[in-house]
Scaffold this motif. Structure first.
Motif, PDB file in Angstrom:
ATOM      1  N   GLY A 169      16.867  20.860 -13.051  1.00  0.00           N
ATOM      2  CA  GLY A 169      17.387  20.957 -14.545  1.00  0.00           C
ATOM      3  C   GLY A 169      17.940  19.791 -15.102  1.00  0.00           C
ATOM      4  N   SER A 170      18.021  18.492 -14.417  1.00  0.00           N
ATOM      5  CA  SER A 170      18.640  17.329 -14.772  1.00  0.00           C
ATOM      6  C   SER A 170      17.713  16.263 -14.465  1.00  0.00           C
ATOM      7  CB  SER A 170      20.026  17.084 -14.105  1.00  0.00           C
ATOM      8  OG  SER A 170      20.353  15.809 -14.192  1.00  0.00           O
ATOM      9  N   SER A 171      17.215  15.335 -15.576  1.00  0.00           N
ATOM     10  CA  SER A 171      16.467  14.327 -15.102  1.00  0.00           C
ATOM     11  C   SER A 171      17.165  13.099 -14.327  1.00  0.00           C
ATOM     12  CB  SER A 171      15.784  13.675 -16.431  1.00  0.00           C
ATOM     13  OG  SER A 171      16.736  13.339 -17.354  1.00  0.00           O
ATOM     14  N   ALA A 172      18.369  12.934 -14.726  1.00  0.00           N
ATOM     15  CA  ALA A 172      19.028  12.000 -13.903  1.00  0.00           C
ATOM     16  C   ALA A 172      19.174  12.415 -12.401  1.00  0.00           C
ATOM     17  CB  ALA A 172      20.411  11.929 -14.380  1.00  0.00           C
ATOM     18  N   ASP A 173      19.344  13.618 -12.084  1.00  0.00           N
ATOM     19  CA  ASP A 173      19.792  14.060 -10.676  1.00  0.00           C
ATOM     20  C   ASP A 173      18.195  13.998 -10.250  1.00  0.00           C
ATOM     21  OD1 ASP A 173      22.166  14.493 -10.799  1.00  0.00           O
ATOM     22  OD2 ASP A 173      21.989  16.692 -10.990  1.00  0.00           O
ATOM     23  N   ALA A 174      17.182  14.264 -10.911  1.00  0.00           N
ATOM     24  CA  ALA A 174      15.700  14.131 -10.301  1.00  0.00           C
ATOM     25  C   ALA A 174      15.346  12.580  -9.817  1.00  0.00           C
ATOM     26  CB  ALA A 174      14.695  14.715 -11.335  1.00  0.00           C
ATOM     27  N   GLU A 175      15.779  11.808 -10.742  1.00  0.00           N
ATOM     28  CA  GLU A 175      15.535  10.528 -10.487  1.00  0.00           C
ATOM     29  C   GLU A 175      16.133  10.137  -9.249  1.00  0.00           C
ATOM     30  OE1 GLU A 175      13.641   8.245 -11.863  1.00  0.00           O
ATOM     31  OE2 GLU A 175      12.966   9.047 -13.678  1.00  0.00           O
ATOM     32  N   ASP A 176      17.524  10.265  -9.156  1.00  0.00           N
ATOM     33  CA  ASP A 176      18.056  10.077  -7.896  1.00  0.00           C
ATOM     34  C   ASP A 176      17.514  10.557  -6.527  1.00  0.00           C
ATOM     35  OD1 ASP A 176      20.155   8.626  -9.366  1.00  0.00           O
ATOM     36  OD2 ASP A 176      21.719  10.182  -9.418  1.00  0.00           O
ATOM     37  N   VAL A 177      17.022  11.869  -6.599  1.00  0.00           N
ATOM     38  CA  VAL A 177      16.500  12.462  -5.726  1.00  0.00           C
ATOM     39  C   VAL A 177      15.184  11.510  -5.258  1.00  0.00           C
ATOM     40  CG1 VAL A 177      14.965  14.444  -4.861  1.00  0.00           C
ATOM     41  CG2 VAL A 177      17.349  14.749  -5.772  1.00  0.00           C
ATOM     42  N   VAL A 178      14.337  11.528  -6.243  1.00  0.00           N
ATOM     43  CA  VAL A 178      12.861  10.554  -6.005  1.00  0.00           C
ATOM     44  C   VAL A 178      13.505   9.122  -5.343  1.00  0.00           C
ATOM     45  CG1 VAL A 178      10.855   9.715  -7.128  1.00  0.00           C
ATOM     46  CG2 VAL A 178      11.666  11.844  -7.782  1.00  0.00           C
ATOM     47  N   GLN A 179      14.368   8.598  -5.904  1.00  0.00           N
ATOM     48  CA  GLN A 179      14.592   7.210  -5.474  1.00  0.00           C
ATOM     49  C   GLN A 179      15.047   7.435  -3.763  1.00  0.00           C
ATOM     50  OE1 GLN A 179      13.930   4.504  -6.618  1.00  0.00           O
ATOM     51  NE2 GLN A 179      14.888   3.165  -5.028  1.00  0.00           N
ATOM     52  N   GLU A 180      16.037   8.123  -3.668  1.00  0.00           N
ATOM     53  CA  GLU A 180      16.314   8.728  -1.980  1.00  0.00           C
ATOM     54  C   GLU A 180      15.135   8.832  -1.088  1.00  0.00           C
ATOM     55  OE1 GLU A 180      18.465   8.900   1.140  1.00  0.00           O
ATOM     56  OE2 GLU A 180      19.011   7.910  -0.723  1.00  0.00           O
ATOM     57  N   ALA A 181      14.185   9.491  -1.881  1.00  0.00           N
ATOM     58  CA  ALA A 181      12.815   9.921  -1.169  1.00  0.00           C
ATOM     59  C   ALA A 181      12.260   8.726  -0.709  1.00  0.00           C
ATOM     60  CB  ALA A 181      12.097  11.084  -1.699  1.00  0.00           C
ATOM     61  N   TRP A 182      12.170   7.953  -1.592  1.00  0.00           N
ATOM     62  CA  TRP A 182      11.588   6.643  -1.470  1.00  0.00           C
ATOM     63  C   TRP A 182      12.125   5.669  -0.275  1.00  0.00           C
ATOM     64  CZ3 TRP A 182       7.662   3.364  -0.890  1.00  0.00           C
ATOM     65  CH2 TRP A 182       8.063   1.937  -0.556  1.00  0.00           C
ATOM     66  N   LEU A 183      13.557   5.718  -0.484  1.00  0.00           N
ATOM     67  CA  LEU A 183      14.309   4.984   0.680  1.00  0.00           C
ATOM     68  C   LEU A 183      13.993   5.664   2.006  1.00  0.00           C
ATOM     69  CD1 LEU A 183      17.643   4.414  -1.134  1.00  0.00           C
ATOM     70  CD2 LEU A 183      15.667   2.802  -0.992  1.00  0.00           C
ATOM     71  N   ARG A 184      13.786   6.840   2.159  1.00  0.00           N
ATOM     72  CA  ARG A 184      13.629   7.624   3.569  1.00  0.00           C
ATOM     73  C   ARG A 184      12.139   7.211   3.801  1.00  0.00           C
ATOM     74  NH1 ARG A 184      17.113  13.110   3.943  1.00  0.00           N
ATOM     75  NH2 ARG A 184      18.921  12.278   3.014  1.00  0.00           N
TER      76      ARG A 184
ATOM     77  N   THR B   5       0.815  -1.274   0.020  1.00  0.00           N
ATOM     78  CA  THR B   5       0.132   0.007  -0.041  1.00  0.00           C
ATOM     79  C   THR B   5       0.886   1.224  -0.041  1.00  0.00           C
ATOM     80  OG1 THR B   5      -1.684  -1.142   1.189  1.00  0.00           O
ATOM     81  CG2 THR B   5      -1.796   1.303   0.967  1.00  0.00           C
ATOM     82  N   LEU B   6       1.931   1.449   0.842  1.00  0.00           N
ATOM     83  CA  LEU B   6       2.877   2.418   0.751  1.00  0.00           C
ATOM     84  C   LEU B   6       3.597   2.695  -0.536  1.00  0.00           C
ATOM     85  CD1 LEU B   6       4.101   4.542   2.502  1.00  0.00           C
ATOM     86  CD2 LEU B   6       5.910   2.673   3.251  1.00  0.00           C
ATOM     87  N   ALA B   7       3.935   1.620  -1.179  1.00  0.00           N
ATOM     88  CA  ALA B   7       4.569   1.426  -2.424  1.00  0.00           C
ATOM     89  C   ALA B   7       3.787   2.108  -3.713  1.00  0.00           C
ATOM     90  CB  ALA B   7       5.200   0.172  -2.873  1.00  0.00           C
ATOM     91  N   GLU B   8       2.512   1.816  -3.384  1.00  0.00           N
ATOM     92  CA  GLU B   8       1.456   2.296  -4.586  1.00  0.00           C
ATOM     93  C   GLU B   8       1.108   3.652  -3.944  1.00  0.00           C
ATOM     94  OE1 GLU B   8      -1.835  -0.382  -3.855  1.00  0.00           O
ATOM     95  OE2 GLU B   8      -1.042  -2.092  -4.670  1.00  0.00           O
ATOM     96  N   THR B   9       1.349   4.236  -2.886  1.00  0.00           N
ATOM     97  CA  THR B   9       0.946   5.354  -2.546  1.00  0.00           C
ATOM     98  C   THR B   9       1.776   6.273  -3.085  1.00  0.00           C
ATOM     99  OG1 THR B   9      -0.374   4.884  -0.593  1.00  0.00           O
ATOM    100  CG2 THR B   9       0.552   7.188  -0.764  1.00  0.00           C
ATOM    101  N   PHE B  10       3.103   5.911  -2.955  1.00  0.00           N
ATOM    102  CA  PHE B  10       4.319   6.431  -3.318  1.00  0.00           C
ATOM    103  C   PHE B  10       4.235   6.602  -5.034  1.00  0.00           C
ATOM    104  CE2 PHE B  10       8.664   6.783  -5.011  1.00  0.00           C
ATOM    105  CZ  PHE B  10       9.216   7.957  -4.103  1.00  0.00           C
ATOM    106  N   GLU B  11       3.990   5.505  -5.610  1.00  0.00           N
ATOM    107  CA  GLU B  11       3.944   5.555  -7.044  1.00  0.00           C
ATOM    108  C   GLU B  11       3.148   6.587  -7.423  1.00  0.00           C
ATOM    109  OE1 GLU B  11       6.017   4.257  -9.355  1.00  0.00           O
ATOM    110  OE2 GLU B  11       7.207   3.524  -7.684  1.00  0.00           O
ATOM    111  N   ALA B  12       1.918   6.666  -6.679  1.00  0.00           N
ATOM    112  CA  ALA B  12       1.074   7.767  -7.282  1.00  0.00           C
ATOM    113  C   ALA B  12       1.566   9.090  -7.306  1.00  0.00           C
ATOM    114  CB  ALA B  12      -0.258   7.632  -6.438  1.00  0.00           C
ATOM    115  N   GLN B  13       2.780   9.324  -6.510  1.00  0.00           N
ATOM    116  CA  GLN B  13       3.214  10.736  -6.232  1.00  0.00           C
ATOM    117  C   GLN B  13       4.098  10.869  -7.050  1.00  0.00           C
ATOM    118  OE1 GLN B  13       2.304  13.294  -4.196  1.00  0.00           O
ATOM    119  NE2 GLN B  13       0.490  12.088  -3.917  1.00  0.00           N
TER     120      GLN B  13
END
Length: 288
Positions: free
Chosen positions: A25-40, A4-12
């Motif tokens: 301004g960088s999609s690579a950096d943005a992906e890294d940030v979002v992945q770290e947000a999920w880990l946290r 449920t938490l994973a699904e909620t995160f995916e919706a965001q």
């Protein structure tokens, strides 16, 4: 619960990626940030989070701020996603990739902002995040955060993104380049909007020149450099090279109602090296 938490995160995820991409301004950096947000998030007790959307925005904002601050001490190229193609046929169609890109003009100006200014401007003006939430990310008062966003807004002064380059826009740019090459000051003033804004990203920082007279006076600085007409993110532009074939500058022009209202240029060798540019012509000469 984890599912449920994973699904909620995916919706965001898409919204969080968009926020980080606009800030960084960088999609690579943005992906890294979002992945770290999920880990946290995965390490948190989600039941204790009252407003998950706000919590995730705060985490992504703080992580993005860390990336911006690290760039100040360890400069990185941030222009690798700007699409530059040779102007050897019809103008490229406006597509999803171009529409979602940050755009050279805005990216150059964002590079001139301090990390706090950049985050406050992007979160509030582009994503309508309340100043109270941004203040918590920055560790400042709401009043101080409003001042940061206001200061950034004055620097950015970004117009709405124009349509992809058409024949008339390209003709205006060619007239500018020809006038610069020939030293025709009156013609330069004719094709420049009185309030034109020139922004140049140099190794020493971003330089801003305002007004047609000032821009025209300096237009001959790069007029003798070899170059080639291109499209920069769908806008008319030019790439110039040194005699040894290394890129000297990439310039994009914003044309509105027959006049150039904005000129964005990258002249930082590190950032130019990160861009995928067309090959220089065999004989380096004036833009054609």
């Amino acid at each position: 619960m984890p599912d449920t938490l994973a699904e909620t995160f995916e919706a965001q995820r898409d919204r969080l990626r968009a926020v980080a991409h606009r800030v960084l301004g960088s999609s690579a950096d943005a992906e890294d940030v979002v992945q770290e947000a999920w880990l946290r998030l995965s390490r948190q007790d989600a039941t204790a989070i009252e407003n998950l959307e706000g919590w995730l925005t705060t985490v992504v904002g703080r992580l993005s701020l860390d990336v911006l601050r690290s760039r100040r001490s360890r400069p990185e190229a941030t222009y690798d996603e700007i699409v530059v193609t040779a102007d050897d046929g019809p103008a490229p169609e406006e597509d999803a990739e171009l529409a979602d890109s940050v755009g050279l003009a805005l990216l150059v100006v964002l590079e001139s902002l301090g990390p706090n200014e950049r985050l406050a401007f992007v979160l509030h003006d582009l994503f309508a995040v309340p100043f109270e939430e941004i203040a918590r990310i920055l560790g400042k008062s709401a009043g101080a955060t409003k001042m940061l966003a206001s200061r950034a807004r004055r620097k950015v002064r970004a117009p709405a993104r124009p349509a992809a380059a058409g024949r008339e826009q390209r003709a205006v740019v060619q007239a500018f380049l020809t006038a610069a090459r020939d030293g025709d000051f009156e013609e330069l003033l004719r094709v420049l909007d009185p309030d034109v804004r020139l922004t140049v990203d140099t190794p020493d920082g971003v330089v801003v020149v305002l007004g047609a007279t000032n821009v025209a006076a300096g237009a001959r600085i790069g007029a003798a450099a070899g170059g080639r007409a291109v499209f920069v993110g769908g806008l008319p532009g030019v790439v110039a090279w040194r005699e040894d074939g290394t890129p000297l500058s990439v310039v994009a022009f914003t044309v509105v109602s027959g006049r150039i209202t904005g000129i964005a240029s990258v002249a930082d060798p590190v950032k130019l090296a990160s861009m995928d540019l067309p090959e220089p012509p065999e004989t380096v000469g004036p833009p054609r």
